[in-house]
Design a protein around this motif. Structure first.
Motif, PDB file in Angstrom:
ATOM      1  N   LYS A  50       0.838  -1.198   0.000  1.00 12.25           N
ATOM      2  CA  LYS A  50       0.000   0.000   0.000  1.00 12.25           C
ATOM      3  C   LYS A  50       0.871   1.246   0.000  1.00 12.25           C
ATOM      4  CE  LYS A  50      -3.792   2.046   2.631  1.00 12.25           C
ATOM      5  NZ  LYS A  50      -4.580   1.950   3.866  1.00 12.25           N
ATOM      6  N   VAL A  51       0.415   2.276  -0.729  1.00 14.46           N
ATOM      7  CA  VAL A  51       1.049   3.592  -0.690  1.00 14.46           C
ATOM      8  C   VAL A  51      -0.051   4.586  -0.359  1.00 14.46           C
ATOM      9  CG1 VAL A  51       2.386   5.315  -1.938  1.00 14.46           C
ATOM     10  CG2 VAL A  51       2.702   2.918  -2.475  1.00 14.46           C
ATOM     11  N   SER A  52       0.065   5.274   0.771  1.00 12.15           N
ATOM     12  CA  SER A  52      -0.972   6.217   1.181  1.00 12.15           C
ATOM     13  C   SER A  52      -0.433   7.644   1.146  1.00 12.15           C
ATOM     14  CB  SER A  52      -1.501   5.863   2.565  1.00 12.15           C
ATOM     15  OG  SER A  52      -0.451   5.709   3.477  1.00 12.15           O
ATOM     16  N   ALA A  54      -0.173  11.768   1.955  1.00 12.40           N
ATOM     17  CA  ALA A  54      -0.192  12.684   3.091  1.00 12.40           C
ATOM     18  C   ALA A  54       0.159  14.068   2.557  1.00 12.40           C
ATOM     19  CB  ALA A  54       0.806  12.251   4.154  1.00 12.40           C
ATOM     20  N   LYS A  55       0.154  15.070   3.428  1.00 12.84           N
ATOM     21  CA  LYS A  55       0.460  16.430   2.997  1.00 12.84           C
ATOM     22  C   LYS A  55       1.950  16.548   2.695  1.00 12.84           C
ATOM     23  CE  LYS A  55      -0.376  21.222   4.184  1.00 12.84           C
ATOM     24  NZ  LYS A  55      -0.908  22.164   5.172  1.00 12.84           N
ATOM     25  N   LYS A  56       2.286  16.766   1.436  1.00 10.30           N
ATOM     26  CA  LYS A  56       3.670  16.867   0.946  1.00 10.30           C
ATOM     27  C   LYS A  56       4.503  15.642   1.327  1.00 10.30           C
ATOM     28  CE  LYS A  56       3.946  21.879   0.658  1.00 10.30           C
ATOM     29  NZ  LYS A  56       4.738  23.059   0.959  1.00 10.30           N
ATOM     30  N   ALA A  57       3.846  14.474   1.382  1.00  8.84           N
ATOM     31  CA  ALA A  57       4.525  13.235   1.776  1.00  8.84           C
ATOM     32  C   ALA A  57       3.672  12.040   1.356  1.00  8.84           C
ATOM     33  CB  ALA A  57       4.749  13.207   3.281  1.00  8.84           C
ATOM     34  N   PHE A  58       4.240  10.847   1.514  1.00  6.66           N
ATOM     35  CA  PHE A  58       3.481   9.608   1.367  1.00  6.66           C
ATOM     36  C   PHE A  58       4.129   8.529   2.229  1.00  6.66           C
ATOM     37  CE2 PHE A  58       6.427   9.555  -2.287  1.00  6.66           C
ATOM     38  CZ  PHE A  58       7.069   8.342  -2.115  1.00  6.66           C
ATOM     39  N   THR A  59       3.350   7.505   2.536  1.00  4.11           N
ATOM     40  CA  THR A  59       3.831   6.392   3.354  1.00  4.11           C
ATOM     41  C   THR A  59       3.773   5.116   2.517  1.00  4.11           C
ATOM     42  OG1 THR A  59       3.022   7.441   5.364  1.00  4.11           O
ATOM     43  CG2 THR A  59       3.509   5.095   5.484  1.00  4.11           C
ATOM     44  N   VAL A  60       4.878   4.390   2.495  1.00  4.49           N
ATOM     45  CA  VAL A  60       4.967   3.134   1.759  1.00  4.49           C
ATOM     46  C   VAL A  60       4.885   1.988   2.761  1.00  4.49           C
ATOM     47  CG1 VAL A  60       6.368   1.769   0.178  1.00  4.49           C
ATOM     48  CG2 VAL A  60       6.575   4.240   0.160  1.00  4.49           C
ATOM     49  N   LYS A  61       4.010   1.006   2.477  1.00  2.63           N
ATOM     50  CA  LYS A  61       3.922  -0.203   3.298  1.00  2.63           C
ATOM     51  C   LYS A  61       4.224  -1.389   2.405  1.00  2.63           C
ATOM     52  CE  LYS A  61       0.756   1.637   6.665  1.00  2.63           C
ATOM     53  NZ  LYS A  61      -0.475   1.479   7.412  1.00  2.63           N
ATOM     54  N   TRP A  62       5.009  -2.333   2.934  1.00  4.14           N
ATOM     55  CA  TRP A  62       5.403  -3.488   2.138  1.00  4.14           C
ATOM     56  C   TRP A  62       5.282  -4.762   2.948  1.00  4.14           C
ATOM     57  CZ3 TRP A  62       8.815   0.358   3.668  1.00  4.14           C
ATOM     58  CH2 TRP A  62       9.764  -0.014   4.612  1.00  4.14           C
ATOM     59  N   LYS A  63       5.428  -5.889   2.243  1.00  3.43           N
ATOM     60  CA  LYS A  63       5.363  -7.196   2.887  1.00  3.43           C
ATOM     61  C   LYS A  63       6.729  -7.520   3.473  1.00  3.43           C
ATOM     62  CE  LYS A  63       1.751  -8.764  -0.151  1.00  3.43           C
ATOM     63  NZ  LYS A  63       1.353  -9.615  -1.251  1.00  3.43           N
ATOM     64  N   ARG A  64       6.743  -7.874   4.747  1.00  5.50           N
ATOM     65  CA  ARG A  64       7.996  -8.170   5.447  1.00  5.50           C
ATOM     66  C   ARG A  64       8.515  -9.547   5.049  1.00  5.50           C
ATOM     67  NH1 ARG A  64       8.970  -9.250  11.764  1.00  5.50           N
ATOM     68  NH2 ARG A  64       7.517 -10.887  11.262  1.00  5.50           N
ATOM     69  N   GLN A  65       9.835  -9.674   5.045  1.00  6.98           N
ATOM     70  CA  GLN A  65      10.453 -10.966   4.773  1.00  6.98           C
ATOM     71  C   GLN A  65      10.222 -11.907   5.944  1.00  6.98           C
ATOM     72  OE1 GLN A  65      12.182 -12.274   2.145  1.00  6.98           O
ATOM     73  NE2 GLN A  65      11.492 -10.500   1.009  1.00  6.98           N
ATOM     74  N   SER A  66      10.097 -13.168   5.666  1.00 11.41           N
ATOM     75  CA  SER A  66       9.857 -14.186   6.682  1.00 11.41           C
ATOM     76  C   SER A  66      11.050 -14.314   7.624  1.00 11.41           C
ATOM     77  CB  SER A  66       9.606 -15.518   5.986  1.00 11.41           C
ATOM     78  OG  SER A  66       9.711 -16.570   6.881  1.00 11.41           O
ATOM     79  N   ALA A  67      10.770 -14.485   8.909  1.00 10.49           N
ATOM     80  CA  ALA A  67      11.831 -14.675   9.901  1.00 10.49           C
ATOM     81  C   ALA A  67      12.455 -16.059   9.789  1.00 10.49           C
ATOM     82  CB  ALA A  67      11.279 -14.463  11.306  1.00 10.49           C
ATOM     83  N   LYS A  68      11.831 -16.955   9.013  1.00  7.77           N
ATOM     84  CA  LYS A  68      12.352 -18.312   8.839  1.00  7.77           C
ATOM     85  C   LYS A  68      13.632 -18.340   8.003  1.00  7.77           C
ATOM     86  CE  LYS A  68       7.792 -20.407   9.027  1.00  7.77           C
ATOM     87  NZ  LYS A  68       6.763 -21.103   8.270  1.00  7.77           N
ATOM     88  N   MET A  69      13.920 -17.248   7.294  1.00  9.30           N
ATOM     89  CA  MET A  69      15.090 -17.203   6.412  1.00  9.30           C
ATOM     90  C   MET A  69      16.343 -16.843   7.209  1.00  9.30           C
ATOM     91  SD  MET A  69      13.201 -15.119   3.356  1.00  9.30           S
ATOM     92  CE  MET A  69      14.708 -14.801   2.512  1.00  9.30           C
ATOM     93  N   ALA A  70      16.625 -17.545   8.270  1.00 12.02           N
ATOM     94  CA  ALA A  70      17.695 -17.173   9.204  1.00 12.02           C
ATOM     95  C   ALA A  70      19.066 -17.111   8.544  1.00 12.02           C
ATOM     96  CB  ALA A  70      17.723 -18.145  10.371  1.00 12.02           C
ATOM     97  N   THR A  71      19.395 -18.058   7.660  1.00  6.85           N
ATOM     98  CA  THR A  71      20.740 -18.063   7.075  1.00  6.85           C
ATOM     99  C   THR A  71      20.898 -17.007   5.989  1.00  6.85           C
ATOM    100  OG1 THR A  71      20.076 -19.766   5.496  1.00  6.85           O
ATOM    101  CG2 THR A  71      21.127 -20.507   7.542  1.00  6.85           C
ATOM    102  N   SER A  72      19.814 -16.608   5.361  1.00  6.97           N
ATOM    103  CA  SER A  72      19.934 -15.601   4.302  1.00  6.97           C
ATOM    104  C   SER A  72      19.056 -14.393   4.595  1.00  6.97           C
ATOM    105  CB  SER A  72      19.547 -16.212   2.962  1.00  6.97           C
ATOM    106  OG  SER A  72      18.208 -16.653   3.004  1.00  6.97           O
ATOM    107  N   ARG A  73      18.895 -14.056   5.875  1.00  9.40           N
ATOM    108  CA  ARG A  73      18.069 -12.916   6.266  1.00  9.40           C
ATOM    109  C   ARG A  73      18.593 -11.634   5.623  1.00  9.40           C
ATOM    110  NH1 ARG A  73      16.978 -13.086  12.120  1.00  9.40           N
ATOM    111  NH2 ARG A  73      15.230 -14.312  11.434  1.00  9.40           N
TER     112      ARG A  73
END
Length: 142
Positions: A50-52, A54-73
């Motif tokens: 999502k990109v929302s 704002a006044k003279k700005a915007f907020t980007v939201k993204w999908k977080r990487q899985s915590a299961k990827m411990a060796t290649s985090r």
């Protein structure tokens, strides 16, 4: 060339992000010598959810990487934004840490359309490895 005339060897640890070497060694009567090549393993990418605006700005939201990827985090995320859909003259912001899922981009022009992309990166031995850029999302500031 039949496989009995050469051997192929790879670097160890090829499941983690980094640069690895592959060597082909010829060992037949008709063939001689060896050759080497390098290849990269890059981190898995992410996408903008999502990109929302704002006044003279915007907020980007993204999908977080899985915590299961411990060796290649991943080390973090890189966001780029531009007023051009082809991302010419794009500016970028870096978010360090894999746990974050949003970033507010400020000090922009009002009522202007911006195009946004994101990618992940991982630092290995001082070198950054990047995933491919996500699909472009657009937002118009207030």
């Amino acid at each position: 060339v039949p496989s009995s005339n050469y051997t192929v060897s790879y670097s160890s640890g090829r499941k983690s992000v980094g640069t690895y070497k592959v060597t082909v060694k010829f060992n037949g009567d008709l063939y001689g010598g060896s050759g080497s090549a390098y290849f990269n393993i890059n981190p898995k990418g992410t996408s903008i959810s999502k990109v929302s605006k704002a006044k003279k700005a915007f907020t980007v939201k993204w999908k977080r990487q899985s915590a299961k990827m411990a060796t290649s985090r991943i080390t973090g995320y890189q966001i780029r934004y531009s007023t051009s859909s082809k991302m010419t003259g794009a500016k970028s912001k870096t978010v360090k840490g894999y746990k974050y899922t949003s970033k507010k981009i400020t000090k922009l022009k009002a009522k202007k359309k911006y195009y946004v992309q994101i990618r992940t990166y991982k630092t290995v031995s001082g070198k950054n490895y990047y995933s491919s850029w996500s699909k472009v999302k657009s937002v118009t500031t207030r």
